[in-house]
Design an enzyme around this catalytic site. Structure first.
Site, PDB file in Angstrom:
ATOM      1  N   PHE A 148      34.712  41.765  47.229  1.00  0.00           N
ATOM      2  CA  PHE A 148      35.718  40.941  47.894  1.00  0.00           C
ATOM      3  C   PHE A 148      35.085  40.107  48.999  1.00  0.00           C
ATOM      4  CE2 PHE A 148      39.248  40.585  51.074  1.00  0.00           C
ATOM      5  CZ  PHE A 148      40.114  39.834  50.297  1.00  0.00           C
ATOM      6  N   SER A 167      31.647  47.549  45.578  1.00  0.00           N
ATOM      7  CA  SER A 167      32.855  47.518  46.395  1.00  0.00           C
ATOM      8  C   SER A 167      34.092  47.187  45.555  1.00  0.00           C
ATOM      9  CB  SER A 167      32.655  46.525  47.547  1.00  0.00           C
ATOM     10  OG  SER A 167      33.625  46.699  48.547  1.00  0.00           O
ATOM     11  N   MET A 168      34.795  46.079  45.834  1.00  0.00           N
ATOM     12  CA  MET A 168      35.943  45.726  45.013  1.00  0.00           C
ATOM     13  C   MET A 168      35.535  45.460  43.570  1.00  0.00           C
ATOM     14  SD  MET A 168      38.555  42.492  45.162  1.00  0.00           S
ATOM     15  CE  MET A 168      37.346  41.460  44.321  1.00  0.00           C
ATOM     16  N   ASP A 224      27.999  53.333  55.628  1.00  0.00           N
ATOM     17  CA  ASP A 224      28.790  52.204  55.142  1.00  0.00           C
ATOM     18  C   ASP A 224      29.845  51.873  56.192  1.00  0.00           C
ATOM     19  OD1 ASP A 224      30.583  50.487  53.819  1.00  0.00           O
ATOM     20  OD2 ASP A 224      30.238  51.442  51.887  1.00  0.00           O
ATOM     21  N   HIS A 280      26.662  48.826  53.567  1.00  0.00           N
ATOM     22  CA  HIS A 280      27.603  48.607  52.470  1.00  0.00           C
ATOM     23  C   HIS A 280      27.003  47.801  51.320  1.00  0.00           C
ATOM     24  CE1 HIS A 280      31.388  48.220  50.409  1.00  0.00           C
ATOM     25  NE2 HIS A 280      31.318  46.895  50.446  1.00  0.00           N
TER      26      HIS A 280
END
Length: 252
Positions: free
Chosen positions: A25, A93-94, A194, A224
């Site tokens: 994202f 992530s996303m 993260d 992250h």
């Protein structure tokens, strides 16, 4: 609106095993390009799409929603599936949430998953205010460049668009409900340091999926965006080994 440097999608025609790679994202293919190029060098067919609303300006992302992002992932998966005997999916992530949704929807057509700091649970409690706040302010400070390695720029947005963030929060609830449907082999990379996604996200994922072939590896030196951080090579080599182990031999 011109693309930001490094935001171009990447595609490589390789062997009969395909790998779909999904960025996160407010990010872009820039965060996944070294990984994708390494997979291509290993002989795989690779698709790294640019998700709608990304790679230009954060205001563009505010006009899109999670079904738009998923439609691109699904389209690229179908293109790979037509060309390849097996398709694996990798996400950050996303991008991991999109990968999980695809795995739930497509079942055995997805041969395996490699996920890095997956977002399946929104961090903190501030997201609960998004239904209201998104109508008051268009954006908040961005989450890009959570990288321990100095001098690295993932090329993400400097602002977080709130209409899109609200849609992402809704999407995480969809993915959470689907986790028991996940049966594919899973290799999960997680950064203990993260600053974007909390450990509870990976914990929820591991607790709820039905997969029996599961391994979690820690990225001790990375934040992250571990795909551009100190543990990037471990992610690359680990994913190549994982895909190689699960790939059916191709008859010559």
């Amino acid at each position: 609106m011109p693309l930001l440097p490094g935001a171009e999608p990447y595609r490589h025609q390789g062997g009969r095993v395909g790998v779909l790679v999904c960025h996160g994202f407010t990010g872009s293919p820039n965060s996944m390009r070294p990984w994708s190029e390494a997979l291509a060098e290993a002989g795989y067919s690779v698709s790294l799409p640019l998700l709608p609303g990304h790679g230009t300006h954060w205001r563009d992302l505010n006009t899109t929603r999670w079904p738009d992002w998923y439609a691109t992932v699904e389209r690229e998966f179908d293109l790979l599936a037509k060309e390849c005997e097996q398709v694996f999916v990798c996400g950050l992530s996303m991008g991991s949430a999109l990968s999980l949704h695809l795995a739930a929807q497509r079942g055995a057509a997805v041969s395996g998953l490699v996920l890095v700091n997956p977002l399946v649970r929104m961090p903190g409690q501030s997201h609960r205010a998004l239904p209201l706040v998104r109508h008051l302010v268009p954006s908040l400070p961005g989450i890009a460049n959570d990288v321990a390695r100095p001098g690295v720029d993932e090329g993400g947005y400097t602002r977080t668009p709130l209409h899109a963030a609200h849609s992402m929060a809704q999407f995480t609830r969809v993915v959470q409900a689907e986790l028991p449907q996940i049966t594919q082999p899973l290799l999960l990379f997680r950064s203990p340091q993260d600053h974007v996604v909390e450990p509870a996200s990976s914990a929820m994922l591991l607790a709820r999926i039905s997969s029996t072939d599961v391994e979690e590896r820690l990225c001790e030196r990375s934040f992250h965006v571990a795909t551009l951080d100190y543990d990037a090579d471990s992610i690359i080599q680990g994913s190549i080994g994982f895909i190689g182990r699960l790939s059916a031999p191709v008859e010559g």
